[in-house]
Design an enzyme around this catalytic site. Structure first.
Site, PDB file in Angstrom:
ATOM      1  N   GLY D 148       0.846  -1.188   0.000  1.00  0.00           N
ATOM      2  CA  GLY D 148       0.000   0.000   0.000  1.00  0.00           C
ATOM      3  C   GLY D 148       0.880   1.235   0.000  1.00  0.00           C
ATOM      4  O   GLY D 148       1.970   1.234   0.577  1.00  0.00           O
ATOM      5  N   CYS D 149       0.405   2.302  -0.646  1.00  0.00           N
ATOM      6  CA  CYS D 149       1.252   3.500  -0.734  1.00  0.00           C
ATOM      7  C   CYS D 149       1.411   4.168   0.624  1.00  0.00           C
ATOM      8  O   CYS D 149       2.506   4.622   0.978  1.00  0.00           O
ATOM      9  CB  CYS D 149       0.713   4.472  -1.784  1.00  0.00           C
ATOM     10  N   ASN D 150       0.329   4.216   1.401  1.00  0.00           N
ATOM     11  CA  ASN D 150       0.451   4.755   2.755  1.00  0.00           C
ATOM     12  C   ASN D 150       1.316   3.841   3.618  1.00  0.00           C
ATOM     13  O   ASN D 150       2.132   4.298   4.416  1.00  0.00           O
ATOM     14  CB  ASN D 150      -0.930   4.875   3.410  1.00  0.00           C
TER      15      ASN D 150
END
Lengths: 342, 342, 342, 342
Positions: D148-150
Site C-alpha cells: 500500500g502506498c500509505n
C-alpha cells in the site's frame, strides 16, 4: 445606532477580511483605514475584491483622527502593534489581531518573540480574545488580544477536555494543517505559488512554533497545573483553512460529551455526529468551527479534529465577534455568513 | 413580511448556493427543499457547509405542498426541469436555473438540446433572466429563465457595445475560461481532481457549446440583425469563476464609454479603470461582475474582459436577484456579500 | 564521450530544470553551477528535489574555470545575461535562456526592453533557438538564444500556417494561458500562492507583452512582409504549462494539413486528431508540444490550440535540445521523458 | 537483452505510471496492455500524455498471449486481481499492485477486505514488495505483492526504528497526508475537483484504514511481538504525494542514527539533515523517499517525517524496482528520473 470603526493595517489579509465582514454588518461603519506604505491609495487598488465599496482612502496612522472612532482594529505586524497601541488614546476600544497582547507574562513574550515588550501597561489590561471562553471579560474590556489562528483551533478541540478532566494531560499531540493565507501577504520565497502549491510539508517542527506559548498559557490555566502539548504545523496548498487533528488519551465518548456540553448553545461551534470528521472546505469564509471526534481502535484513545477558517474565525471574524461584545451589540451581528462551498 | 421559498434540486451546487445566499437574506425563509435521490437526508449531510442552518429535510418533489410557497427556485437538470415545471401550480412564481426556458424559439431549443420541448406553454411566458437588461419584464414575470453562466459573462461584456453600435458585429471572439463548478456535481471522469487540477484545456471547440444559442438569440435581438460570435470555453483548475476575454473591432475609448454608460448606477456591475483587467479571484462568492477594457497596439481593436462567479452572478445570485424583483423586494437584498479573497 | 556542462543561474527555475533533465542525460555531466547570491550553498539546499544528485557546490561566476567546459547554459535574468556572456571565452559554446539575444535588431531590443544592448557582437552571431525551425543553423552555432516560452508556443501553432499561406495574416489572435513558473522565482506580491491560486486574470493586455517582439520578428520573416498579431496572456493557477488558443481565418482542413505536414517526423511535436484540443496537463514535465485544430461554426475560421510545458519545451528542454545539436549528439538525448500525469 | 512486459489494468493511474516509467527504461518493452472496459482503444485516447509512444492497443485480458511475456504487472482493483492472477500461467513472473497478496494470513485478509481469498496458493508464494527490506526474497520471487502506498510511507519512517529498538512500540502515531491520485481514477463524488480542492480533511479516522493491516503484519514481524500503531490519513488538495508525520517516543538522535544507518547506500532513500522536514513537492514524479527527523521540546520525543510520491515509490516505481530485481537487471534501471519541481 451606528458605530465608527478604524482598521489599522488594512493592506494585509486580516485587514481586508475585516472590511469584507464589516461591509454587510448592520451597525458598523468604516471611518478610517491605515496602511503606511500604501497610504494615499484607494482600498480597491490594493484589494480589487473590495472595489464595489465606498471606503475611506488609505491613510498613515498619524493622519487619523481617533476622536470620532468608537472601536479600532489593529491588524498590524506584531512588535509594530505594541508601539502603535501604546500611543493610541487610552479610552479607545481596541481589538488587536497581532501576537503582542496574547501572553500575560512579559517574560514569556520575550522568550518566544525575542524582544522585551514595549507596552506593559496595555499588556496588563488586555483580555485574551477566545470569545467562547472569555465572553464576560471581553464584554467589559477596553483592549482585547486576538488569538493565534492555530492556537484558536487547538483550543477549540482541547479546552473542554482539559476542563472536564477526561484526558491525560501529558499525552496531547496536535498535528495541524494550515492554509497559506495565515502567513500573510509577505514577500517570502516559500510563499510563492510555485513553491507552495501541489504539495505539503511540516514547518517549525520540534516544538518551536510561537503559538505554543498560547497553548502553554491557556491549557495550564484551565488545568490548574503546567500542560505542555506537542504541536506540529503543516502548510496546505490552499489559501484558507486550518485543520487540527488532535490525539488524546481518554474515553472517546467522554471526550465527545465534554465537547458537546461545552458548546451547547454556542452559535459558531458545531459538533459533527460522533465518528465524523470535519473539513476545512466546509467552513471557508465563515466564522464557524466544526469539530469531530472518533475513537481509535486502540482502547482509551480518541482523535479530535477541529476545522476553521484562519482568516475568519481564526482572526478577523473572531475580532469582530469580540468587537460586537465590546460595543454591546448582538455577538453574531454580521457574522452569520454561510461558508462558501465549493 | 417573510416570503416562503422552495428549492427543487437542492443537492446540486446551484441549489446549495441558493441556500447559502438565502441564509442571510432578511425577507426569505426556506420552506421546502427537494432532492429526489437524496430525499430523507438532512441538508447538512449532503452539504456539510450548511450544517449550522435549521433547514427542512430533503424531500421528493411530489411530497412538497406548494400551496404555502411564494416562490420556487428550480435548480434541476435541463429536460427534467421542463417536465417538473409543467406540472407545478400555474400561479406559482418560479425562477428556473436550467437551460429549459432560455430560448424563445422551440426549434432552436430542439436544435441545441436534442429533444423537442415538453412545456411550450411555460416556455412562451418565460422571461430571460439577465436582470440588468430585462428588469421590468422580470418584475412582472411569473416564470424567469436563468441564463447560462458563460452566456451571462459574455453578454455583460458585449450587449452595451452591440446596442451602442461601437463594434464590428461580424468580428467578435469570446475566449472564455471557466471554473469547474459550472459543470455541476456530476460523476464524470473529466471532473475528477486528478484530471482537472494543475492545467487547462479548451473544450467544445469549434462553435459547439450550447450557450452559443443564447448568444445568438440575445445579440441578434439587440442588434436587430443576425449576429454570430466565435466562442471557445476553457476549463480552469479552480472551482469558481468565469473570465471572458472578448476581442472586438472598434475604438477602445468608445467601447469603454459604452460600457461605463450602460452600467452607471448598476449595483453589481463594476468597471475597472481603463487599461486594467479584472480577475475571477476578486468576485469569488459574490454577485459582482468586474469589467475591464484595453486598446490593442493594433488600432481599432479593443479587448474587453469580464469576470464573475459562475455559481453566484452566473446562476444562483442572479436567480435571487430576479426573485427579489418578482417579490417586490429590494433588488440587492441578501446579495451585497463582498467577495471572499484570498 | 561525456561533455562537461556549466549552468549559470542555477538557483532559478530554468536552471533547476536543466539540472533535472541533465541528471539522466547519457552524455552530459554538470561540472559547474553558479548562483551569485546563493554561492557556497549546495544545490540540494536551494532545490531539495535535487538532493539525491552529486553536484558541484554553487559558485560565483568569476570562480568558475571555463577552460574545461564544453557548453554553458546561461539561465540568468535578461540584461545580466548580456553582461556576463560578453565576458565569457569567445570559443565557449553557449545556450542562453534569457531574452537578450532573441531579437536581431538592436533597436527592437531597446524598444521592448528599455536599455541599449551591451553585447552587440554576440547578438550578431546568435541563432534563434526554436529548434524545429532553425535546426541547421543551431548545429553550427556557437551562441543560441532560447526563445520566450510564450513566443515558442505561439510559433508552434502559427509558423507552418504562415509559411503555407493558408491564413489571413492580418487577423491573427493569440489568447494564451500560462502557468506561474514562467514568472520565475522572484519575490513579487502577485506571485504569492494566496494571490494566484483559485482564479485567473489577463495581464499585459493591449499588446504590451515583450514576447510580441519575437512574434513580430519571426512571423514577418516567415511571411516576407510585416505581420502583427494580437496577443493576450493570462495567468493560470497552475505551476507549469502554456496553452495558446489561436484564432485564424482560413480553411480548417488546410490549416490542419499545413501543421501535419510541417511536423511530420518531428520527435517532439504531436498532432491531436482533427477536432481534438490538447491540455497542458498532458505535456507536464516533458519536451513535447501537443497541437489541436478545429473549424469554427463560422465558415473560413479555424482554432489552433498548442500546449507545452513552459519550463521544459518552453525553455530548459528546448535549451538542451539545442545543446544536443551543438555538441553533435542525438537531438532527443535525455529528452524523451514522458509527461507526468496526473 | 530486452524483456517483454504486459500491464493489466492500463487504464488506471498506476497502469499509466508504469507506462510512463517503462517508456525510458533501457531494457523493457511493453508488449501488451489490458483494460477491459476500454479494450480496443489506443492508450493515447485514454491517457493523452502517452500519445507520443508507440504502444499496443488496449486489449481484454483473455486476448493476451502470455507465452512471449517475461513479466506481467497487474494494476487491477483488489479482488479482481486475485481472480486474474489465479488463472495466469504458473511460471509467469508477476508484480501485483493491488492489496490482494500483501497479507500473509488469509484470515487477516478476510477481516480487512471482507471476502475470503480466492487464490490461496499464489498468496502463499507472494513476497511483500517493500524492496529495501525484502530485496533478496524479491530477487528470487515469482510473485511480488506491491505494498500500500500509505503503508510504504509509514514503514520507511518506522521499520529501522523498530528494528533498532530505539522507540516505545506502544506509542506510535502516524498522521498521514495523501494526494488524491491514490484513490485512483474512480467516479466518486468525493474525488471531484470541486469537492477536494482548496481544503483538507481526515478520513478513515479511528483506526479503520485497510493499510493498518500491513502496518500490523510488518511492524509485528520486525519487532517480534505485536505492534499496533495509530494511523489517521488526510486528503490533500494535490494529485501526488504522501507525507507521513510520525510521532514516536525515543531519543531523537538515536532515531536519526537508526534511520541513517539503515538507509546508508540505499539509492532511493534520502535523509534530510537533522531538524529539517521534507516536502512532497520535492519527490513528485520520482522514486525517491525523503526522510527528516526532529526532536520535540518535550524530552524523549521525536518526530519523523517521510515524503514520497504515491504513484511512483508508493506503487508503480516500487513495482518497477521489484521487476528489475526479478529480471536480474540493475535495481535502479529506468528509475533515476529526478523529481519534477515546481
Amino acid at each position: 445606532m451606528t458605530y465608527k470603526i478604524a482598521i489599522l493595517g488594512a493592506s494585509g489579509y486580516t485587514g481586508a477580511e475585516l472590511v469584507r465582514l464589516i461591509a454587510t454588518h448592520p451597525d458598523l461603519k468604516i471611518a478610517a483605514l491605515s496602511a503606511d506604505r500604501k497610504a494615499g491609495l484607494d482600498m480597491g487598488a490594493v484589494f480589487p475584491h473590495l472595489r464595489h465599496l465606498d471606503l475611506p482612502t488609505l491613510a498613515r496612522i498619524d493622519e487619523i483622527d481617533f476622536s470620532g472612532i468608537d472601536l479600532c482594529f489593529c491588524a498590524l505586524p506584531h512588535k509594530t502593534s505594541q508601539d502603535v497601541i501604546r500611543k493610541l488614546p487610552k479610552t479607545l476600544k481596541i481589538v488587536d489581531l497581532s501576537a503582542d497582547f496574547r501572553l500575560r507574562d512579559p517574560a514569556e513574550y520575550e522568550k518566544w518573540y525575542g524582544n522585551p515588550h514595549s507596552a506593559l501597561e496595555q499588556q496588563g489590561e488586555a483580555v485574551y480574545g477566545l470569545t467562547e471562553f472569555y465572553r464576560d471579560q471581553i464584554r467589559n474590556a477596553r483592549l482585547v488580544a486576538g488569538t493565534g489562528c492555530n492556537a484558536a483551533t487547538g483550543q477549540f478541540a482541547l479546552r473542554p477536555l482539559i476542563a472536564a478532566g477526561v484526558i491525560d494531560l501529558d499525552e496531547i499531540i496536535i498535528d495541524l494543517k494550515t492554509g497559506v493565507s495565515g502567513a500573510g501577504r509577505s514577500l517570502k520565497e516559500n510563499l510563492l505559488h510555485a513553491e507552495l502549491s501541489e504539495g505539503s510539508h511540516a514547518y517549525a517542527i520540534g516544538g518551536t512554533h510561537r503559538h505554543l506559548a498560547e497553548f502553554d498559557q491557556e491549557f495550564s490555566a484551565v488545568a490548574g497545573r503546567p500542560v505542555k502539548v506537542q504541536f506540529t504545523p503543516h502548510l496546505l496548498p490552499a489559501n484558507r483553512g486550518i485543520l487540527a487533528t488532535v490525539y488524546v488519551k481518554g474515553d472517546p465518548q467522554a471526550v465527545y460529551s465534554a465537547l458537546e456540553n461545552a458548546y451547547e448553545g454556542e452559535p459558531f461551534v458545531i459538533m459533527c455526529p460522533f465518528g465524523e470528521a470535519p473539513s476545512t472546505r466546509h467552513v471557508r469564509g465563515s466564522n464557524f468551527v466544526h469539530i469531530g471526534v472518533a475513537g481509535d481502535r486502540i482502547e482509551g484513545r480518541a482523535i479530535v479534529v477541529a476545522a476553521l477558517d484562519n482568516l475568519t474565525k481564526g482572526s478577523s471574524g473572531q475580532a469582530l465577534q469580540n468587537a460586537n461584545l465590546m460595543l454591546g451589540l448582538e455577538e453574531t451581528a454580521g457574522l452569520m455568513l454561510a461558508p462558501v462551498f465549493p
